[in-house]
Design a protein around this motif. Structure first.
Motif, mmCIF file in Angstrom:
data_model
loop_
_atom_site.group_PDB
_atom_site.id
_atom_site.type_symbol
_atom_site.label_atom_id
_atom_site.label_comp_id
_atom_site.label_asym_id
_atom_site.label_seq_id
_atom_site.Cartn_x
_atom_site.Cartn_y
_atom_site.Cartn_z
ATOM 1 N N LEU A 25 0.848 -1.190 0.000
ATOM 2 C CA LEU A 25 0.000 0.000 0.000
ATOM 3 C C LEU A 25 0.885 1.242 0.000
ATOM 4 O O LEU A 25 1.771 1.384 0.840
ATOM 5 N N PHE B 261 -4.402 6.568 -2.783
ATOM 6 C CA PHE B 261 -3.793 5.324 -2.319
ATOM 7 C C PHE B 261 -3.736 4.324 -3.472
ATOM 8 O O PHE B 261 -4.687 4.218 -4.251
ATOM 9 N N GLN B 262 -2.642 3.596 -3.562
ATOM 10 C CA GLN B 262 -2.513 2.511 -4.532
ATOM 11 C C GLN B 262 -2.242 1.224 -3.769
ATOM 12 O O GLN B 262 -1.266 1.115 -3.031
ATOM 13 N N ALA B 263 -3.136 0.246 -3.966
ATOM 14 C CA ALA B 263 -3.002 -1.048 -3.305
ATOM 15 C C ALA B 263 -2.705 -2.116 -4.358
ATOM 16 O O ALA B 263 -3.484 -2.296 -5.304
ATOM 17 N N SER C 280 -10.421 -2.521 3.854
ATOM 18 C CA SER C 280 -9.747 -1.457 4.583
ATOM 19 C C SER C 280 -10.799 -0.601 5.280
ATOM 20 O O SER C 280 -11.764 -0.159 4.647
ATOM 21 N N THR D 184 -4.321 -4.233 -9.063
ATOM 22 C CA THR D 184 -4.100 -2.920 -8.456
ATOM 23 C C THR D 184 -5.433 -2.207 -8.245
ATOM 24 O O THR D 184 -6.283 -2.192 -9.138
ATOM 25 N N LEU E 5 -4.618 -2.045 4.937
ATOM 26 C CA LEU E 5 -5.308 -2.824 3.902
ATOM 27 C C LEU E 5 -4.947 -4.294 4.069
ATOM 28 O O LEU E 5 -3.766 -4.647 4.202
ATOM 29 N N SER F 243 -0.875 -4.408 4.691
ATOM 30 C CA SER F 243 0.102 -3.333 4.530
ATOM 31 C C SER F 243 -0.479 -2.064 5.127
ATOM 32 O O SER F 243 -1.694 -1.846 5.091
ATOM 33 N N GLN G 112 -0.080 2.341 5.729
ATOM 34 C CA GLN G 112 0.454 3.604 5.222
ATOM 35 C C GLN G 112 0.009 4.721 6.166
ATOM 36 O O GLN G 112 -1.184 4.888 6.429
#
Length: 292
Positions: A35, A50-52, A69, A108, A127, A144, A146
């Motif tokens: 994340l 946010f990029q997961a 999440s 993604t 997440l 993960s 953040q």
């Protein structure tokens, strides 16, 4: 599809089920979650992206992978995009299900959330990805985190205080003032300007200061420039002046400004009242008067 093909598929299914029951075959998929966020430090009112990334390291296909999440209260969900089907936003909860995730494949998900509320601080997003069907041999990397740093304008309360060593003096004595320029927090202050205004009947003799502050004197004015103050730190000053006339006088000691802001002006002024009386006879003269 021919009957022969159907028989082959059924046989494979039966064999796979039997093997799994006998413990000869266990499907497993090592899911890994990463994340990231941009920006990682922002003021309230900013949208955070946010990029997961959910990666299946294998060895087998992961079935029914659910991503979840629960956003903290300082983040309000705005949108979720996956490119592979709809995601669900339920109040602060974001969830998405990947029906099939092949080995060595990454899915993604992009989430945008609005940073809300007042005040600085930290807020952390977690997440988690988990398959309801396929076992994960290394579950420690299934989640993960953040952390976002919430910025807030600098809040510093600066003020002045001061006193005279003697509030009642004679015309032949000096006025000695002990002054301070202080920062009461919660943040640091910088470029603090403070000034002492003297009436025309009082003349500055000299002034000293501390903490790398600069002092300048002119007729009726002593100015101090303090580069910086940490919370609960004070710069100490001293001014020595000479009275030129008798009477009651007000010396005004005040803050002019601060580069770190000043959220209250209640302690920006500190008037000092001085009474100057005529010079009396010397001690020797008094003795002669008592004992001629």
């Amino acid at each position: 599809m021919t009957m022969n093909s159907i028989r082959i598929i059924l046989a494979l299914l039966i064999c796979g089920t039997t093997a799994a029951v006998m413990g000869q075959e266990t499907m497993s998929a090592d899911l890994r979650v990463a994340l990231t966020a941009s920006p990682v430090a922002a003021y309230p009112g900013t949208e955070i992206g946010f990029q997961a990334d959910v990666f299946n390291k294998g060895p087998d296909t992961a079935i029914d992978v659910r991503l979840e999440s629960l956003l903290p209260y300082r983040l309000t969900p705005v949108s979720v995009s996956t490119g592979a089907g709809p995601a669900l936003i339920d109040d602060q909860k974001i969830s998405y299900t990947i029906p099939v995730l092949e080995p060595d494949t990454t899915v993604t998900i992009y989430v945008r959330a609005l940073l809300v509320g007042n005040g600085r601080g930290l807020t952390t997003v977690v997440l988690t990805a988990e398959s309801s069907v396929t076992a994960d041999p290394i579950p420690d990397d299934n989640s993960s985190t953040q952390t976002i740093t919430i910025l807030w304008p600098n809040e510093a309360d600066v003020g002045v205080s001061g006193r005279a060593l003697d509030y009642e003096i004679t015309l032949s004595e000096d006025i000695v003032l002990e002054l301070s320029t202080s920062c009461y927090g919660p943040d640091s202050a910088w470029d603090i300007s403070s000034a002492l205004f003297l009436p025309a009947q009082i003349e500055v003799k000299y002034a000293t200061t501390s903490l790398n502050s600069a002092v300048t004197t002119s007729s009726g004015l002593v100015s101090f420039a303090t580069p910086a103050l940490d919370p609960w730190q004070s710069a100490r000053h001293m001014v020595v002046a000479k009275p030129l006339a008798t009477g009651s006088f007000t010396i005004q000691w005040q803050i002019f400004g601060s580069g770190g802001g000043d959220w209250t002006s209640i302690n920006n002024f500190a008037p000092i009242q001085i009474t100057v009386e005529p010079s009396g006879p010397s001690r020797a003269d008094s003795c002669w008067q008592l004992y001629p």
